[in-house]
Design a protein around this motif. Sequence first.
Motif, mmCIF file in Angstrom:
data_model
loop_
_atom_site.group_PDB
_atom_site.id
_atom_site.type_symbol
_atom_site.label_atom_id
_atom_site.label_comp_id
_atom_site.label_asym_id
_atom_site.label_seq_id
_atom_site.Cartn_x
_atom_site.Cartn_y
_atom_site.Cartn_z
ATOM 1 N N GLU A 178 0.895 -1.182 0.192
ATOM 2 C CA GLU A 178 0.041 0.115 0.024
ATOM 3 C C GLU A 178 0.886 1.437 0.036
ATOM 4 O O GLU A 178 1.822 1.389 0.852
ATOM 5 C CB GLU A 178 -0.888 -0.115 1.159
ATOM 6 C CG GLU A 178 -1.904 1.267 1.335
ATOM 7 C CD GLU A 178 -2.769 1.139 2.553
ATOM 8 O OE1 GLU A 178 -4.173 1.445 2.267
ATOM 9 O OE2 GLU A 178 -2.430 1.069 3.527
ATOM 10 N N TYR A 179 0.620 2.166 -0.989
ATOM 11 C CA TYR A 179 1.232 3.375 -0.776
ATOM 12 C C TYR A 179 0.203 4.507 -0.715
ATOM 13 O O TYR A 179 -0.882 4.724 -1.185
ATOM 14 C CB TYR A 179 1.827 3.778 -2.304
ATOM 15 C CG TYR A 179 2.742 2.833 -2.893
ATOM 16 C CD1 TYR A 179 4.176 2.963 -2.251
ATOM 17 C CD2 TYR A 179 2.850 1.732 -3.888
ATOM 18 C CE1 TYR A 179 5.126 1.975 -2.840
ATOM 19 C CE2 TYR A 179 3.543 1.073 -4.258
ATOM 20 C CZ TYR A 179 4.855 1.085 -3.779
ATOM 21 O OH TYR A 179 5.866 0.280 -4.265
ATOM 22 N N LEU A 180 0.468 5.019 0.500
ATOM 23 C CA LEU A 180 -0.592 6.155 0.969
ATOM 24 C C LEU A 180 -0.093 7.552 0.336
ATOM 25 O O LEU A 180 0.996 8.052 0.826
ATOM 26 C CB LEU A 180 -0.714 6.245 2.340
ATOM 27 C CG LEU A 180 -1.376 4.969 3.073
ATOM 28 C CD1 LEU A 180 -1.234 5.060 4.684
ATOM 29 C CD2 LEU A 180 -2.859 5.083 2.859
ATOM 30 N N ILE A 181 -0.719 8.027 -0.696
ATOM 31 C CA ILE A 181 -0.123 9.124 -1.487
ATOM 32 C C ILE A 181 -0.839 10.111 -1.123
ATOM 33 O O ILE A 181 -2.113 10.269 -1.068
ATOM 34 C CB ILE A 181 -0.373 8.777 -2.885
ATOM 35 C CG1 ILE A 181 0.385 7.599 -3.435
ATOM 36 C CG2 ILE A 181 0.109 10.071 -3.728
ATOM 37 C CD1 ILE A 181 0.259 7.262 -4.766
ATOM 38 N N GLU A 182 -0.074 11.187 -0.503
ATOM 39 C CA GLU A 182 -0.916 12.516 -0.103
ATOM 40 C C GLU A 182 -0.581 13.421 -1.092
ATOM 41 O O GLU A 182 0.655 13.735 -1.523
ATOM 42 C CB GLU A 182 0.040 12.959 1.467
ATOM 43 C CG GLU A 182 -0.386 11.802 2.348
ATOM 44 C CD GLU A 182 0.034 12.267 3.677
ATOM 45 O OE1 GLU A 182 -0.016 13.682 4.114
ATOM 46 O OE2 GLU A 182 0.984 11.601 4.425
ATOM 47 N N THR A 183 -1.757 13.960 -1.453
ATOM 48 C CA THR A 183 -1.433 14.946 -2.820
ATOM 49 C C THR A 183 -2.874 15.968 -2.817
ATOM 50 O O THR A 183 -3.864 15.698 -2.173
ATOM 51 C CB THR A 183 -1.720 13.919 -3.979
ATOM 52 O OG1 THR A 183 -1.663 14.679 -5.096
ATOM 53 C CG2 THR A 183 -3.222 13.308 -3.798
ATOM 54 N N PRO A 184 -2.582 17.044 -3.414
ATOM 55 C CA PRO A 184 -3.362 18.150 -3.632
ATOM 56 C C PRO A 184 -4.117 17.950 -4.631
ATOM 57 O O PRO A 184 -4.981 18.954 -5.299
ATOM 58 C CB PRO A 184 -2.685 19.380 -3.487
ATOM 59 C CG PRO A 184 -1.209 18.965 -3.864
ATOM 60 C CD PRO A 184 -1.223 17.395 -3.665
ATOM 61 N N GLY A 185 -3.907 16.646 -5.544
ATOM 62 C CA GLY A 185 -4.474 16.526 -6.870
ATOM 63 C C GLY A 185 -3.509 16.008 -7.986
ATOM 64 O O GLY A 185 -3.818 14.971 -8.476
#
Lengths: 297, 503
Positions: B159-166
């Motif tokens: 699992e990659y938890l990708i934190e992103t604004p978009g």
Amino acid sequence: MPWVTRGLRNGVVTSRWPRHADDYFDTFPAAVDVNPDPSVLSLESVEEIDGLCPTGAITIADPPPDGTTNGGTNGGASCGQRLPQVRLDRGRCILCGRCVAQRPDLFSWAPGSDTARLERDQLVVGSVPDTEDNLRAVQAELARRVRSLRRSVHIRHVDAGSDGSDEWEIQALMNPVYDVHRLGIFFTASPRHADILLVTGIGSVGMLAPLQRTRQAMPDPVVVIAAGVEAISGGLLRTSYIGRAGIGEVLDVDIWVPGSPASPFSLLHAILLALGRLPAVHPQDTRAGGKADEGSG
Amino acid sequence: MTARPISRDVGKSHDVGSWRADIFERVANDARFAGLFATSRDTSTTLTAVLVEAEKVIAVDTDLTEDHYRSLTERVPAAFWYERALHELSGITPLGHPRLDPLLLPSEATTHPPRPGGAPARTEGLTPAELKGPTDVSGYGMFTIPHGPVRSGVFESVEYLIETPGEDIPHLNIRPHYKHRGIAKAFEGLTVDDGVLVAERVEGISGVAHALAFCHAVEALAGLTIDEHTGLVRVVYAELERIANHLDVAMRLCDAAGLAVATARFGWHKERVMRLTSGLCGSRFGRGVIVPGGVASRHAQPEPGWAQLDHDLMRLRRDVEADARVLMRTASFLDRLRTTGILQPDLARRWGALGPVGRASGVDDDHRRVRPYDGYRQLDVPAVDSGAGDAQARLAVRWQEISAAFDLLHAAIPTLAGQPVAAPAATRAFTVPDGRGFGVAEAAQGEALHSVEIRDGLVVRCFARSASLHNLALFHDVFHGDIFTDFPFIEASFGLSIAGAAM
């Protein structure tokens, strides 16, 4: 643009199996057999054979009472002699070849990729009781379930704690040599579109919930395939603190395909077995796996 | 094999303070930090740091009397994941560690340590917990996309938890615990002959390299030497495995770029490599070939003959290299790789990045070249040209390694063909004395490192560290301005196996 000509360069490299026989399918040593006549088996060697297998796939059963044969492959030869019965569970066998190397009189490589079976018990070879009637019932039930899937299926693969090699072999099904698209078999990202759940790995604790959720998200009918000995029995990691002795403990498995890992052709055999799409028997092929499908094919 | 470059047990019985100081000093003097693990015995726990210096692999030990010690991560960043792992697996707390979140166990850490090393496991009641991931970046419009554990396509679970604004990826967290398999514990109590079977499955796609690392450790301990023929047979399987792995990476990169023909071509080439391997030994992954003391006797001289293999490999090489040349001139493909996922050379060096990932960023510590083993002693392994540290450079390194692998095979195979086989090494009986040995081998992913401790002929502790574990943590640090659609390219270009990382 150079890719267009490169793509044409080597002609068709795709296997014609299952419509035609394939050498690699027929010769790949995908399993180990117990030789039909282990007449040399004495009681002294029982202990040695017991300790031969690193995963405990080999077991010695007591001779059948009053010498009756029981339909297994060595039943006829040992009739009346009351010899111990050697059995090998392909669902545990990691194909290390140690038994073949040390006791070539008892064990031999079984060429042929037709290793998938409908029942866990069928993976046990050697002198085993006949389960023909039970098998026919299972087969009929599966055939009813997959009637609507026979022409085209979508597969959702879930890795439940594999060593990574199983994924390579599944991925290989999409390369031009196997090219399962030609058979109407596709892999899908969404469980909502999937008909077959193809599970690899030991069933690690961390993957149990995602695995169950994937299964529940699939619309019925669903066929579950346990691919590789780790998924069938846990293999070498069967006593791990984090795994299961096979994913059969958490899912209703329809097809068992042994191998460590299961080769692409064995996986393809499993998929077509599930769908009842195996050809009856190739002219030069008279092994049991091909025949298993006569009823629905 | 007089100059086996592995020394053992340097600086035994340090107290923890001088143990740390020793490690810091060696790292400051250009030793590469290569791993950290704990061995839980009945009454005590030993902490072992593995460092690779110019000539040899070094272990620095300390015996812990308490269940905690001062973390190394603040001074040696590469210890970050190793300390998280030993916190969970061995129940030892590295004080001052920046993040002791679960890494390998799908459960609250330290309550159920399996304690590898012979001490009884305390894993009863290890129930799956669905752990909420951390959130590290806050700001307007930030959200987290969980990428996995069931991936889109045929992938290993992670699992990659990708934190992103978009679009951008300012941060991501990696959670490999889903497929933790308890490999360390699986080795315990096995004979070395059974142990090597587990070693092959530490990282299934590099089983030959891990089997070699395990066997090197056992052979170092037993003082065994490998004859020339056996050494070259080992090289053949190791290089076939390397070619298959690198072709797999090329195939995945082409797939990410949507180059259907190129994907098919490299998939076909990879299948050809695997069929050559199965033609030699019956296993498409070369399993069952490498055994402690040599190679399994039936594989010393394969059925189809070495000359045929050489011929097939030459044809394969022509096709692979022609396709690679076209690929590296395909603009639409290179546009996606160039400047994507740059690993800064400075970080790569400090971290001791392994394998092609390190080499593309200028860190080249190829054991085959620097500390040759087996048949590599008599073969010439070239250094590769590094590059800009981006995905394209990593692919370029892999093409060089594939060409070098074909060269090595073409050098090794005619020698093998002309050699009569002496008594196969594996049939010699040998005993393994009590003690600990280290073994390394260069897998396609990078250095495979095994520390094997034997008592009464049985394995009591095996720390099997894949390059995937070491390199996967670097994934945090390569998204400089790269966006979502670059993700599959960066992931494929690393070419790692989650099985190896999750242990």
